[in-house]
Every structure is written in structure tokens, then in C-alpha cells.
Scaffold this motif. Structure first.
Motif, PDB file in Angstrom:
ATOM      1  N   UNK A  79      37.919  48.774  47.129  1.00  0.00           N
ATOM      2  CA  UNK A  79      37.654  48.549  45.707  1.00  0.00           C
ATOM      3  C   UNK A  79      36.556  47.496  45.558  1.00  0.00           C
ATOM      4  N   UNK A  80      35.588  47.756  44.692  1.00  0.00           N
ATOM      5  CA  UNK A  80      34.490  46.819  44.498  1.00  0.00           C
ATOM      6  C   UNK A  80      34.964  45.576  43.760  1.00  0.00           C
ATOM      7  N   UNK A  81      34.185  44.493  43.886  1.00  0.00           N
ATOM      8  CA  UNK A  81      34.531  43.242  43.213  1.00  0.00           C
ATOM      9  C   UNK A  81      34.531  43.421  41.694  1.00  0.00           C
ATOM     10  N   UNK A  82      33.594  44.243  41.177  1.00  0.00           N
ATOM     11  CA  UNK A  82      33.528  44.447  39.729  1.00  0.00           C
ATOM     12  C   UNK A  82      34.759  45.202  39.225  1.00  0.00           C
ATOM     13  N   UNK A  83      35.161  46.247  39.952  1.00  0.00           N
ATOM     14  CA  UNK A  83      36.355  47.001  39.565  1.00  0.00           C
ATOM     15  C   UNK A  83      37.594  46.099  39.610  1.00  0.00           C
ATOM     16  N   UNK A  84      37.660  45.238  40.626  1.00  0.00           N
ATOM     17  CA  UNK A  84      38.780  44.298  40.736  1.00  0.00           C
ATOM     18  C   UNK A  84      38.799  43.349  39.548  1.00  0.00           C
ATOM     19  N   UNK A  85      37.626  42.864  39.157  1.00  0.00           N
ATOM     20  CA  UNK A  85      37.525  41.974  37.997  1.00  0.00           C
ATOM     21  C   UNK A  85      38.001  42.674  36.724  1.00  0.00           C
ATOM     22  N   UNK A  86      37.612  43.929  36.551  1.00  0.00           N
ATOM     23  CA  UNK A  86      38.026  44.683  35.368  1.00  0.00           C
ATOM     24  C   UNK A  86      39.545  44.812  35.293  1.00  0.00           C
ATOM     25  N   UNK A  87      40.149  45.143  36.421  1.00  0.00           N
ATOM     26  CA  UNK A  87      41.595  45.369  36.412  1.00  0.00           C
ATOM     27  C   UNK A  87      42.355  44.066  36.213  1.00  0.00           C
ATOM     28  N   UNK A  88      41.906  42.990  36.836  1.00  0.00           N
ATOM     29  CA  UNK A  88      42.564  41.700  36.653  1.00  0.00           C
ATOM     30  C   UNK A  88      42.427  41.215  35.207  1.00  0.00           C
ATOM     31  N   UNK A  89      41.276  41.444  34.605  1.00  0.00           N
ATOM     32  CA  UNK A  89      41.083  41.094  33.191  1.00  0.00           C
ATOM     33  C   UNK A  89      42.016  41.922  32.311  1.00  0.00           C
ATOM     34  N   UNK A  90      42.168  43.196  32.662  1.00  0.00           N
ATOM     35  CA  UNK A  90      43.091  44.059  31.924  1.00  0.00           C
ATOM     36  C   UNK A  90      44.517  43.545  32.029  1.00  0.00           C
ATOM     37  N   UNK A  91      44.883  43.037  33.195  1.00  0.00           N
ATOM     38  CA  UNK A  91      46.229  42.514  33.396  1.00  0.00           C
ATOM     39  C   UNK A  91      46.499  41.330  32.475  1.00  0.00           C
TER      40      UNK A  91
ATOM     41  N   UNK B 217      37.792  52.060  32.278  1.00  0.00           N
ATOM     42  CA  UNK B 217      36.496  51.852  32.932  1.00  0.00           C
ATOM     43  C   UNK B 217      36.673  51.738  34.437  1.00  0.00           C
ATOM     44  N   UNK B 218      37.723  51.045  34.849  1.00  0.00           N
ATOM     45  CA  UNK B 218      37.970  50.847  36.280  1.00  0.00           C
ATOM     46  C   UNK B 218      38.272  52.156  37.002  1.00  0.00           C
ATOM     47  N   UNK B 219      38.993  53.089  36.346  1.00  0.00           N
ATOM     48  CA  UNK B 219      39.342  54.341  37.026  1.00  0.00           C
ATOM     49  C   UNK B 219      38.133  55.251  37.213  1.00  0.00           C
ATOM     50  N   UNK B 220      37.031  54.931  36.546  1.00  0.00           N
ATOM     51  CA  UNK B 220      35.794  55.674  36.809  1.00  0.00           C
ATOM     52  C   UNK B 220      35.042  55.091  37.999  1.00  0.00           C
ATOM     53  N   UNK B 221      35.497  53.939  38.477  1.00  0.00           N
ATOM     54  CA  UNK B 221      34.832  53.255  39.585  1.00  0.00           C
ATOM     55  C   UNK B 221      35.687  53.172  40.842  1.00  0.00           C
TER      56      UNK B 221
ATOM     57  N   UNK C 143      46.831  46.399  38.416  1.00  0.00           N
ATOM     58  CA  UNK C 143      46.937  45.875  37.052  1.00  0.00           C
ATOM     59  C   UNK C 143      48.290  45.225  36.797  1.00  0.00           C
ATOM     60  N   UNK C 144      49.227  45.408  37.755  1.00  0.00           N
ATOM     61  CA  UNK C 144      50.558  44.843  37.565  1.00  0.00           C
ATOM     62  C   UNK C 144      50.625  43.354  37.855  1.00  0.00           C
ATOM     63  N   UNK C 145      49.479  42.738  38.098  1.00  0.00           N
ATOM     64  CA  UNK C 145      49.434  41.273  38.144  1.00  0.00           C
ATOM     65  C   UNK C 145      49.929  40.712  36.813  1.00  0.00           C
TER      66      UNK C 145
ATOM     67  N   UNK D 268      50.055  38.829  46.876  1.00  0.00           N
ATOM     68  CA  UNK D 268      49.711  39.187  48.251  1.00  0.00           C
ATOM     69  C   UNK D 268      49.386  40.660  48.390  1.00  0.00           C
ATOM     70  N   UNK D 269      50.165  41.483  47.702  1.00  0.00           N
ATOM     71  CA  UNK D 269      49.887  42.926  47.730  1.00  0.00           C
ATOM     72  C   UNK D 269      48.553  43.249  47.096  1.00  0.00           C
ATOM     73  N   UNK D 270      48.215  42.554  46.021  1.00  0.00           N
ATOM     74  CA  UNK D 270      46.923  42.773  45.373  1.00  0.00           C
ATOM     75  C   UNK D 270      45.772  42.451  46.327  1.00  0.00           C
ATOM     76  N   UNK D 271      45.896  41.357  47.059  1.00  0.00           N
ATOM     77  CA  UNK D 271      44.848  40.977  47.995  1.00  0.00           C
ATOM     78  C   UNK D 271      44.660  42.035  49.081  1.00  0.00           C
ATOM     79  N   UNK D 272      45.740  42.710  49.465  1.00  0.00           N
ATOM     80  CA  UNK D 272      45.653  43.754  50.478  1.00  0.00           C
ATOM     81  C   UNK D 272      44.857  44.957  49.989  1.00  0.00           C
ATOM     82  N   UNK D 273      44.795  45.140  48.675  1.00  0.00           N
ATOM     83  CA  UNK D 273      44.070  46.298  48.139  1.00  0.00           C
ATOM     84  C   UNK D 273      42.562  46.172  48.301  1.00  0.00           C
TER      85      UNK D 273
END
Length: 292
Positions: free
Chosen positions: A1-13, A239-243, A253-255, A285-290
Motif C-alpha cells: 500500500x502506498x504512503x498516500x493511500x495509507x494517509x487517506x485511510x488513516x484520515x478516514x479512520x 478514494x483509497x479503494x481506487x489506489x 480503516x479500523x484504527x 501493530x496489524x496496521x503496520x504489517x499492512x
């Protein structure tokens, strides 16, 4: 997963946790609050459609895809909101929320692999399992210990949490399919969903029309917050699911569970702070593994 996609999902959380905290405070109102929330969402986000790619890429196919995709998604989101609202009205916030957010990504990841043909790496797959286990454990924290000789009925927090999780999985897979198949714009798609929600909530809202003005008068700040945060959280996910694969986006997103669980401890005094924080660390920890 790209850093931008990760940022989007964490912001969504963060946004998702915020609107759930807001909605929990007025959950027992039900449809009058949800109708006003859908109206606020539509009014706030509709003017942004021309600035965010219109309805999507293409011509007639986009229009037809928008109608079908948003129409079905609106029905699924209404089912999700009604079940979630019932859970909040009958159970504990952190348990309902965590159970829903645990079962939802587990089913979403499975369906994404089976129905959407996605694939994820071994480490990322383990991360998905770790997140789901941590989230479910969070949901079980604080349950009263069984009393010997006393038969206890099913916990409504768990029941409605699981039902909400099923609804989450269904709309997540459908929405990813719609956006990828028809090239739809996330903002327009979300506005289409809220328009459908307005129509579907209307019959119940009319039956409770005597409450409608009182609800908006008493809770308009929460309605506005809901109108901003609820669509924003899902627009970021769309937006993230398109990336990135849905199988990764859904669990990460369950953060938001971490934030809502801490709110339950610090504000609602739901107890078991150490165990909730420990479970939250597992989820992180699980999120970091992704990322691998």
C-alpha cells in the motif's frame, strides 16, 4: 500500500471515529436525526461535485453506473445506519462499534479476494488477521462475567455489532465494484447515496414529523458535524479503494476503533482501560504489517 493511500485511510479512520462519537450522543432519536444528517450531507457536499471530477470519467456509462451504483449503495447504507443506530440504543458504544468494525473488515477482505479477484502478500494477510482479532477482543472487553447458575441472554451489543459488520462488508464490496467498473467520482457517488437515503428515510420521518423541528433545533451542531464528517470519512475510503486493494483498505480503516475505545474509557467511563489500550496496540501493530 502506498504512503498516500495509507494517509487517506488513516484520515478516514479519524473522521469515522469522530462522527460515531457524535451520533452516539443522539442515537436514540433515530430517523429524525438520520434524515437531517442525510440532508446536511447532501447540501454540504453537492456543491463540491463540479470541483472534484464531476460524476466521473466517460459519458453515458458513467451516468447509468452512477444511478445504479449510488442507488444500490444508498439502500445498503440505510440498512447499515438503522442497524447501527439500534445497536447504539441497546448496547455499549465501544462494544457495538468494535464488534462491527471487526467482523466488517474480515468479511470485506474475504469477499474482496473471492469476488473482486484481489490478492495480498503473506505479511499483509497476517496483518489483516491481527487487526480483526484485536478489534474483536476490544469488543469483548468489559462484558460482565457470567454468574454461576444464571442463564444470560445474548448480548445485544454483540448481535447488532455483527449485523452492522455484515452490512459494512456488503456495501464496501459493492461500492468498490461500482467505482472501479464505472469510473465514478467518490464525492458525486457519496452525494448520490445521501440523496437515496433522504428518500428512504422520508416515510419514517413523516410519521415522526412532530419531532423533526425539535430535533434540528436542539441538535443542529451535531447534525452539521455529521454532515461533514460522515461523508468525508467514506469519500476518503472510496478514494483509497481506487489506489489500493479493498482487502487492505477495509481492515486498516479500523484504527478508528482505537479512538472510539479510548473515548469509551475516558469519557463514558466504560472501564478496563489497560486491556482496551493493549488491544488497541495490537490493532496498530496489524496496521503496520499492512505496509509490507
Amino acid at each position: 500500500m502506498s504512503a498516500f493511500a495509507l494517509f487517506l485511510v488513516l484520515s478516514a479512520a479519524v473522521c469515522h471515529a469522530a462522527w460515531n462519537v457524535v451520533a452516539h450522543g443522539v442515537s436514540r432519536i433515530g430517523v429524525p436525526f438520520l434524515w437531517w444528517g442525510a440532508l446536511a450531507s447532501t447540501v454540504i457536499w453537492a456543491p463540491l461535485i463540479p470541483l472534484t471530477g464531476g460524476f466521473g470519467r466517460g459519458g453515458f456509462d458513467v451516468v447509468a453506473g452512477f444511478a445504479v451504483g449510488a442507488g444500490v449503495s444508498g439502500v445498503l447504507h440505510v440498512a447499515y445506519m438503522l442497524v447501527l443506530q439500534q445497536g447504539y440504543a441497546r448496547g455499549r458504544l465501544s462494544t457495538v462499534y468494535a464488534t462491527a468494525r471487526g467482523t466488517g473488515p474480515a468479511l470485506s477482505s474475504f469477499l474482496a479476494v473471492v469476488l473482486l479477484g484481489e490478492s495480498i502478500g503473506v505479511v499483509a494477510g497476517i496483518g489483516v488477521v491481527v487487526i480483526v482479532v484485536g478489534v474483536i477482543f476490544t469488543g469483548l472487553i468489559g462484558r460482565a462475567a457470567p454468574v454461576p447458575g444464571v442463564r444470560r441472554g445474548p448480548d445485544p451489543s454483540i448481535i447488532f455489532g455483527v449485523l452492522t459488520g455484515v452490512a459494512i462488508a456488503v456495501y464496501t464490496i459493492w461500492d468498490a465494484h461500482a467505482l472501479r467498473t464505472w469510473g465514478l467520482s467518490p464525492v458525486a457517488f457519496m452525494v448520490g447515496c445521501t440523496l437515496v437515503e433522504l428518500v428512504l428515510y422520508a416515510p419514517r420521518a413523516i410519521r415522526r414529523r412532530g419531532e423533526m423541528l425539535a430535533v434540528v433545533g436542539a441538535h443542529w451542531p451535531r447534525i452539521l458535524a455529521f454532515g461533514v464528517l460522515s461523508p468525508l470519512s467514506y469519500i476518503l475510503v472510496l478514494t483509497a479503494v481506487t489506489l489500493a486493494p479493498v482487502a487492505l483498505v477495509a481492515p486498516i480503516r479500523e484504527v478508528s476503533v482505537v479512538l472510539v475505545s479510548l473515548f469509551g474509557v475516558l469519557v463514558l467511563r466504560e472501564g478496563s482501560a489497560v486491556r482496551r489500550v493493549g488491544a488497541s496496540i495490537v490493532v496498530v501493530g496489524g496496521v503496520l504489517m499492512l505496509a509490507f
